[in-house]
Motif scaffolding. Structure first.
Motif, PDB file in Angstrom:
ATOM      1  N   GLY A 120       0.810  -1.217   0.000  1.00  0.00           N
ATOM      2  CA  GLY A 120       0.000   0.000   0.000  1.00  0.00           C
ATOM      3  C   GLY A 120       0.841   1.264   0.000  1.00  0.00           C
ATOM      4  O   GLY A 120       0.575   2.213  -0.748  1.00  0.00           O
ATOM      5  N   ILE A 121       1.885   1.266   0.821  1.00  0.00           N
ATOM      6  CA  ILE A 121       2.792   2.419   0.891  1.00  0.00           C
ATOM      7  C   ILE A 121       3.521   2.611  -0.438  1.00  0.00           C
ATOM      8  O   ILE A 121       3.687   3.734  -0.918  1.00  0.00           O
ATOM      9  N   GLY A 122       3.951   1.503  -1.048  1.00  0.00           N
ATOM     10  CA  GLY A 122       4.636   1.577  -2.339  1.00  0.00           C
ATOM     11  C   GLY A 122       3.765   2.208  -3.405  1.00  0.00           C
ATOM     12  O   GLY A 122       4.232   3.038  -4.194  1.00  0.00           O
ATOM     13  N   PHE A 123       2.484   1.828  -3.428  1.00  0.00           N
ATOM     14  CA  PHE A 123       1.569   2.415  -4.416  1.00  0.00           C
ATOM     15  C   PHE A 123       1.345   3.907  -4.132  1.00  0.00           C
ATOM     16  O   PHE A 123       1.303   4.724  -5.060  1.00  0.00           O
ATOM     17  N   LEU A 124       1.219   4.265  -2.857  1.00  0.00           N
ATOM     18  CA  LEU A 124       1.056   5.681  -2.497  1.00  0.00           C
ATOM     19  C   LEU A 124       2.280   6.496  -2.904  1.00  0.00           C
ATOM     20  O   LEU A 124       2.152   7.632  -3.375  1.00  0.00           O
ATOM     21  N   GLN A 125       3.463   5.922  -2.727  1.00  0.00           N
ATOM     22  CA  GLN A 125       4.694   6.610  -3.131  1.00  0.00           C
ATOM     23  C   GLN A 125       4.697   6.851  -4.645  1.00  0.00           C
ATOM     24  O   GLN A 125       5.084   7.928  -5.121  1.00  0.00           O
ATOM     25  N   PHE A 126       4.281   5.835  -5.397  1.00  0.00           N
ATOM     26  CA  PHE A 126       4.171   5.974  -6.851  1.00  0.00           C
ATOM     27  C   PHE A 126       3.218   7.123  -7.201  1.00  0.00           C
ATOM     28  O   PHE A 126       3.532   7.977  -8.034  1.00  0.00           O
ATOM     29  N   TYR A 127       2.074   7.158  -6.544  1.00  0.00           N
ATOM     30  CA  TYR A 127       1.068   8.191  -6.813  1.00  0.00           C
ATOM     31  C   TYR A 127       1.613   9.588  -6.497  1.00  0.00           C
ATOM     32  O   TYR A 127       1.461  10.528  -7.282  1.00  0.00           O
ATOM     33  N   MET A 131       4.765  10.500  -6.365  1.00  0.00           N
ATOM     34  CA  MET A 131       5.823  10.821  -7.336  1.00  0.00           C
ATOM     35  C   MET A 131       5.235  11.361  -8.634  1.00  0.00           C
ATOM     36  O   MET A 131       5.644  12.413  -9.139  1.00  0.00           O
ATOM     37  N   ILE A 132       4.278  10.637  -9.188  1.00  0.00           N
ATOM     38  CA  ILE A 132       3.712  10.998 -10.498  1.00  0.00           C
ATOM     39  C   ILE A 132       2.949  12.318 -10.446  1.00  0.00           C
ATOM     40  O   ILE A 132       3.044  13.139 -11.363  1.00  0.00           O
ATOM     41  N   HIS A 133       2.213  12.535  -9.364  1.00  0.00           N
ATOM     42  CA  HIS A 133       1.318  13.699  -9.310  1.00  0.00           C
ATOM     43  C   HIS A 133       1.894  14.925  -8.609  1.00  0.00           C
ATOM     44  O   HIS A 133       1.421  16.040  -8.848  1.00  0.00           O
ATOM     45  N   TYR A 134       2.904  14.741  -7.756  1.00  0.00           N
ATOM     46  CA  TYR A 134       3.375  15.879  -6.963  1.00  0.00           C
ATOM     47  C   TYR A 134       4.891  16.125  -7.020  1.00  0.00           C
ATOM     48  O   TYR A 134       5.327  17.264  -6.840  1.00  0.00           O
ATOM     49  N   LEU A 135       5.688  15.091  -7.205  1.00  0.00           N
ATOM     50  CA  LEU A 135       7.135  15.254  -7.081  1.00  0.00           C
ATOM     51  C   LEU A 135       7.898  15.082  -8.401  1.00  0.00           C
ATOM     52  O   LEU A 135       9.117  15.240  -8.416  1.00  0.00           O
ATOM     53  N   TRP A 136       7.213  14.738  -9.469  1.00  0.00           N
ATOM     54  CA  TRP A 136       7.883  14.455 -10.747  1.00  0.00           C
ATOM     55  C   TRP A 136       8.566  15.713 -11.270  1.00  0.00           C
ATOM     56  O   TRP A 136       7.919  16.733 -11.490  1.00  0.00           O
ATOM     57  N   LEU A 137       9.880  15.647 -11.445  1.00  0.00           N
ATOM     58  CA  LEU A 137      10.655  16.811 -11.906  1.00  0.00           C
ATOM     59  C   LEU A 137      10.555  16.967 -13.413  1.00  0.00           C
ATOM     60  O   LEU A 137      10.501  15.968 -14.143  1.00  0.00           O
TER      61      LEU A 137
END
Length: 198
Positions: free
Chosen positions: A166-173, A175-181
């Motif tokens: 669950g945490i891994g999927f949240l991290q992916f989310y 990254m893609i929506h808020y932290l993607w450089l």
């Protein structure tokens, strides 16, 4: 709550068939150890750094820098949660059998860092690359098998792995929506690493 923890402990113990080095499940233990290594954080970070230095175009640099950022996000999140929860490893875990680990990671179990990384990286690979169906299933099976191997090897409780997924999927989310450089920052980082290591 106590009943849930007891069920978790009981299920974990019955599934940890490769926890001891002298297990009769030799092939399964070997496969689980290989899966364990495939999502160890250190090689992922090292190869991501090498990949950034060797990147030859904007697209490649963009992906590799963001993968490295995701790996550091995973590291920070897992360290914070493990140091907060401080759940001991299962009793049947063989401490001397672990690959290179830090003291915090060696002692504490919740969540499974291999699982957070496997699910996050698996989701990123599926999201970032136009893979055909065979490779998509390969990535999914790889991530799930690596996660399950944590229980089979006796490294983690079942709940550690479920929470890790669950945490891994949240991290992916995140990254893609808020932290993607964007490409500009990634290329600047690439230029900096080339000047230092190139």
């Amino acid at each position: 709550m106590a009943t849930i923890l007891e069920l978790d402990t009981c299920a974990t113990k019955s599934l940890a068939v490769c926890a001891h080095p002298s297990t009769s499940w030799v092939a399964l233990r070997l496969a689980s150890r290989l899966l364990e290594f495939s999502f160890h954080g250190l090689p992922w970070i090292i190869f991501s750094c090498i990949g950034i230095v060797m990147a030859s175009n904007d697209k490649e640099t963009h992906l590799k820098v963001n993968f490295l950022l995701a790996l550091f996000l995973d590291l920070v999140v897992v360290v914070i949660i493990k140091s907060t929860v401080q759940r001991p490893r299962p009793q049947h875990n063989s401490p001397g059998d672990n690959m290179v680990t830090f003291d915090l990671d060696k002692r504490f179990s919740f969540p499974s860092g291999h699982t957070t990384r496997a699910i996050m990286c698996g989701c990123l690979l599926l999201h970032c690359f136009d893979l055909n169906l065979v490779y998509q299933y390969g990535v999914i099976c790889w991530a799930i098998s690596a996660s399950v191997s944590r229980i089979i090897l006796g490294r983690h409780y079942v709940s550690d792995v479920v929470a890790g997924a669950g945490i891994g999927f949240l991290q992916f989310y995140v990254m893609i929506h808020y932290l993607w450089l964007d490409k500009h920052y990634c290329w600047q980082f690439h230029t900096l690493t080339r000047s230092v290591f190139g």
